[in-house]
Structure formats: structure tokens, C-alpha cells
Design a protein around this motif. Structure first.
Motif, PDB file in Angstrom:
ATOM      1  N   ALA A   7      -9.091 -31.160 -45.774  1.00  0.00           N
ATOM      2  CA  ALA A   7      -8.074 -30.518 -44.944  1.00  0.00           C
ATOM      3  C   ALA A   7      -8.602 -29.985 -43.609  1.00  0.00           C
ATOM      4  O   ALA A   7      -7.819 -29.624 -42.745  1.00  0.00           O
ATOM      5  N   ARG A   8      -9.909 -29.954 -43.443  1.00  0.00           N
ATOM      6  CA  ARG A   8     -10.467 -29.373 -42.214  1.00  0.00           C
ATOM      7  C   ARG A   8     -10.784 -30.447 -41.172  1.00  0.00           C
ATOM      8  O   ARG A   8     -10.991 -31.605 -41.518  1.00  0.00           O
ATOM      9  N   GLU A   9     -10.872 -30.001 -39.931  1.00  0.00           N
ATOM     10  CA  GLU A   9     -11.208 -30.924 -38.848  1.00  0.00           C
ATOM     11  C   GLU A   9     -12.551 -31.598 -39.099  1.00  0.00           C
ATOM     12  O   GLU A   9     -12.741 -32.765 -38.770  1.00  0.00           O
ATOM     13  N   GLU A  10     -13.481 -30.871 -39.693  1.00  0.00           N
ATOM     14  CA  GLU A  10     -14.786 -31.457 -40.014  1.00  0.00           C
ATOM     15  C   GLU A  10     -14.646 -32.712 -40.881  1.00  0.00           C
ATOM     16  O   GLU A  10     -15.401 -33.658 -40.727  1.00  0.00           O
ATOM     17  N   ASN A  11     -13.698 -32.704 -41.808  1.00  0.00           N
ATOM     18  CA  ASN A  11     -13.498 -33.867 -42.672  1.00  0.00           C
ATOM     19  C   ASN A  11     -13.009 -35.076 -41.879  1.00  0.00           C
ATOM     20  O   ASN A  11     -13.300 -36.209 -42.226  1.00  0.00           O
ATOM     21  N   MET A  12     -12.290 -34.823 -40.802  1.00  0.00           N
ATOM     22  CA  MET A  12     -11.735 -35.911 -39.994  1.00  0.00           C
ATOM     23  C   MET A  12     -12.824 -36.665 -39.240  1.00  0.00           C
ATOM     24  O   MET A  12     -12.626 -37.800 -38.829  1.00  0.00           O
ATOM     25  N   ARG A  13     -13.976 -36.040 -39.066  1.00  0.00           N
ATOM     26  CA  ARG A  13     -15.083 -36.699 -38.363  1.00  0.00           C
ATOM     27  C   ARG A  13     -15.526 -37.980 -39.075  1.00  0.00           C
ATOM     28  O   ARG A  13     -16.044 -38.889 -38.445  1.00  0.00           O
ATOM     29  N   MET A  14     -15.321 -38.041 -40.377  1.00  0.00           N
ATOM     30  CA  MET A  14     -15.698 -39.229 -41.131  1.00  0.00           C
ATOM     31  C   MET A  14     -14.958 -40.462 -40.607  1.00  0.00           C
ATOM     32  O   MET A  14     -15.456 -41.581 -40.709  1.00  0.00           O
ATOM     33  N   THR A  15     -13.786 -40.275 -40.003  1.00  0.00           N
ATOM     34  CA  THR A  15     -13.010 -41.400 -39.486  1.00  0.00           C
ATOM     35  C   THR A  15     -13.606 -41.981 -38.203  1.00  0.00           C
ATOM     36  O   THR A  15     -13.311 -43.107 -37.832  1.00  0.00           O
ATOM     37  N   GLY A  16     -14.401 -41.178 -37.494  1.00  0.00           N
ATOM     38  CA  GLY A  16     -14.950 -41.618 -36.211  1.00  0.00           C
ATOM     39  C   GLY A  16     -14.017 -41.378 -35.037  1.00  0.00           C
ATOM     40  O   GLY A  16     -14.297 -41.809 -33.920  1.00  0.00           O
ATOM     41  N   TYR A  17     -12.900 -40.689 -35.264  1.00  0.00           N
ATOM     42  CA  TYR A  17     -11.928 -40.437 -34.188  1.00  0.00           C
ATOM     43  C   TYR A  17     -12.588 -39.839 -32.947  1.00  0.00           C
ATOM     44  O   TYR A  17     -12.270 -40.202 -31.820  1.00  0.00           O
ATOM     45  N   GLN A  18     -13.552 -38.943 -33.146  1.00  0.00           N
ATOM     46  CA  GLN A  18     -14.215 -38.268 -32.028  1.00  0.00           C
ATOM     47  C   GLN A  18     -15.059 -39.211 -31.186  1.00  0.00           C
ATOM     48  O   GLN A  18     -15.372 -38.911 -30.035  1.00  0.00           O
ATOM     49  N   ASN A  19     -15.405 -40.357 -31.702  1.00  0.00           N
ATOM     50  CA  ASN A  19     -16.289 -41.278 -30.981  1.00  0.00           C
ATOM     51  C   ASN A  19     -15.657 -41.877 -29.734  1.00  0.00           C
ATOM     52  O   ASN A  19     -16.362 -42.387 -28.872  1.00  0.00           O
ATOM     53  N   GLN A  20     -14.346 -41.801 -29.622  1.00  0.00           N
ATOM     54  CA  GLN A  20     -13.708 -42.391 -28.452  1.00  0.00           C
ATOM     55  C   GLN A  20     -13.972 -41.603 -27.170  1.00  0.00           C
ATOM     56  O   GLN A  20     -13.680 -42.085 -26.083  1.00  0.00           O
ATOM     57  N   TRP A  21     -14.553 -40.427 -27.300  1.00  0.00           N
ATOM     58  CA  TRP A  21     -14.908 -39.661 -26.104  1.00  0.00           C
ATOM     59  C   TRP A  21     -16.358 -39.888 -25.688  1.00  0.00           C
ATOM     60  O   TRP A  21     -16.813 -39.318 -24.709  1.00  0.00           O
ATOM     61  N   MET A  22     -17.064 -40.722 -26.427  1.00  0.00           N
ATOM     62  CA  MET A  22     -18.411 -41.094 -26.000  1.00  0.00           C
ATOM     63  C   MET A  22     -18.267 -42.056 -24.834  1.00  0.00           C
ATOM     64  O   MET A  22     -17.350 -42.872 -24.807  1.00  0.00           O
ATOM     65  N   GLN A  23     -19.150 -41.961 -23.887  1.00  0.00           N
ATOM     66  CA  GLN A  23     -19.026 -42.798 -22.705  1.00  0.00           C
ATOM     67  C   GLN A  23     -19.866 -44.053 -22.823  1.00  0.00           C
ATOM     68  O   GLN A  23     -20.976 -44.033 -23.334  1.00  0.00           O
ATOM     69  N   GLY A  24     -19.308 -45.131 -22.318  1.00  0.00           N
ATOM     70  CA  GLY A  24     -20.018 -46.395 -22.251  1.00  0.00           C
ATOM     71  C   GLY A  24     -20.629 -46.563 -20.875  1.00  0.00           C
ATOM     72  O   GLY A  24     -20.904 -45.583 -20.174  1.00  0.00           O
ATOM     73  N   LYS A  25     -20.801 -47.771 -20.467  1.00  0.00           N
ATOM     74  CA  LYS A  25     -21.363 -48.067 -19.157  1.00  0.00           C
ATOM     75  C   LYS A  25     -20.442 -47.548 -18.058  1.00  0.00           C
ATOM     76  O   LYS A  25     -19.215 -47.618 -18.172  1.00  0.00           O
ATOM     77  N   GLN A  26     -21.006 -47.034 -17.027  1.00  0.00           N
ATOM     78  CA  GLN A  26     -20.298 -46.545 -15.840  1.00  0.00           C
ATOM     79  C   GLN A  26     -19.253 -45.500 -16.188  1.00  0.00           C
ATOM     80  O   GLN A  26     -18.215 -45.410 -15.548  1.00  0.00           O
ATOM     81  N   GLY A  27     -19.509 -44.721 -17.249  1.00  0.00           N
ATOM     82  CA  GLY A  27     -18.628 -43.610 -17.598  1.00  0.00           C
ATOM     83  C   GLY A  27     -17.332 -43.998 -18.270  1.00  0.00           C
ATOM     84  O   GLY A  27     -16.470 -43.149 -18.483  1.00  0.00           O
ATOM     85  N   GLU A  28     -17.152 -45.268 -18.617  1.00  0.00           N
ATOM     86  CA  GLU A  28     -15.916 -45.691 -19.263  1.00  0.00           C
ATOM     87  C   GLU A  28     -16.018 -45.522 -20.768  1.00  0.00           C
ATOM     88  O   GLU A  28     -17.055 -45.756 -21.357  1.00  0.00           O
TER      89      GLU A  28
END
Length: 182
Positions: free
Chosen positions: A52-73
Motif C-alpha cells: 500500500a505504500r509508495e515504496e512498494n510501487m518502486r518495484m514497478t519501475g515507474y520512477q525510472n521514467q525520470w532518469m535522463q538519457g542522452k542529451q537530457g531526454e
């Protein structure tokens, strides 16, 4: 409403309806392990994080979409669906490495390893307690998922929210989960 089951998917794959896992679209490095799991549970698995906690949601990888790729994209645009109830089979994520390692033995797993993975004697309440006490340790697999039944939908930005609403989803929220070590 307590939302304990979470699934993430790429925006381009989202549609207003029921989804089923497609073995051909699964990560090829894990496909054999998923096929083994299919034989054990009776269906090709669609994975959800539990808790039920936000910490559990990390298992989905949802937060990874804010990691930056090449040229900040950013590389991803994913949607997180959360549900109150899901029918399926619980598994202990801490034991999943035994399944992956069994590939070298043609997935002939000892019964003891299967018992540690599935804990068939455990009640649903015991699984949920484990998820609450130790985050990122409990998954549930299900054969299908009705995205229209989500109790909460999180997206990364306004454009994604608008696209989801055009598909027919309501109550879509823009929500960021922080990346560790930010």
C-alpha cells in the motif's frame, strides 16, 4: 479504498480495456522463466507489485521514467495503474533469483524452492502483511488485467494525462515518484 496492487506499462501500449500478457513482447532474457511460471500457475504471468505504500510501487519501475538519457531526454513514458483487489498467485520476490538460476538446470526446481517462492500455506492476509513490513518483496501474477478497474492512475505529465483521458480513463493524476539518490 486501499490500493495495494500496482502495474506499470508504456503509454504506447495502454488502451481502455482488458490486457493479457503477450509472451512475444516479454523480455527475451526472462521469457523461459516466465514460461516455467506459466506451467506452475496455469497462465502466462502478468506481474504486479504488492503493497500500500509508495515504496512498494518502486518495484514497478515507474520512477525510472525520470532518469535522463542522452542529451537530457527521458527514455520512457509509463503509466502506473493501482488496484484495490486482484485475483492471482502471490510470489516471494526475494526467491525469484532461484527461478532465474534454474534455467541452467532446465527449470527443474526442487520442491523446497517452489515452496519458498509460492508459500502455498500462506493466507492473503499474511502476504499483505509481508508486503507492508518489507517493501519490494511481494508480487502477484494474474492472467489478465482490466485497466478500466484501476482505482488510481498516475502519469508523468499533462500531455500523457490528456491522452489517457482521450482513451476514456478518468481520475488520471500527474504524479512523480522520486528517484533514489536524487
Amino acid at each position: 479504498m486501499l490500493l495495494r496492487y500496482h502495474h506499470v506499462m508504456n503509454l504506447e501500449d495502454v488502451f481502455y480495456g482488458r490486457i493479457k500478457p503477450d509472451p512475444e513482447r516479454s523480455d527475451k532474457d526472462f521469457r523461459q522463466a516466465y514460461r516455467w511460471l506459466e506451467k506452475e500457475v496455469g497462465f502466462y504471468p502478468l506481474f504486479l507489485a504488492v503493497g500500500a505504500r509508495e515504496e512498494n510501487m518502486r518495484m514497478t519501475g515507474y520512477q525510472n521514467q525520470w532518469m535522463q538519457g542522452k542529451q537530457g531526454e527521458t527514455k520512457l513514458n509509463t503509466v502506473l495503474f493501482s488496484f484495490e483487489e486482484i485475483e492471482g498467485v502471490f510470489t516471494d520476490y526475494d526467491i525469484w533469483h532461484l527461478v532465474l538460476g534454474a534455467g541452467a538446470k532446465e527449470y527443474k526446481m526442487p520442491e523446497q524452492d517452489k515452496q519458498m517462492l509460492f508459500k502455498k500455506s500462506w493466507s492473503k492476509a499474511r502476504w499483505l502483511k509481508k508486503a507492508d513490513e518489507k517493501t519490494n518483496t511481494v508480487q502477484i501474477v494474474t492472467p489478465k488485467l482490466d485497466l478500466r478497474q484501476a482505482g488510481r492512475i498516475w502519469v508523468r505529465n499533462r500531455r500523457t494525462k490528456e491522452k489517457m483521458e482521450e482513451e476514456g480513463f478518468i481520475g488520471v493524476e500527474i504524479k512523480r515518484i522520486k528517484i533514489y539518490n536524487e
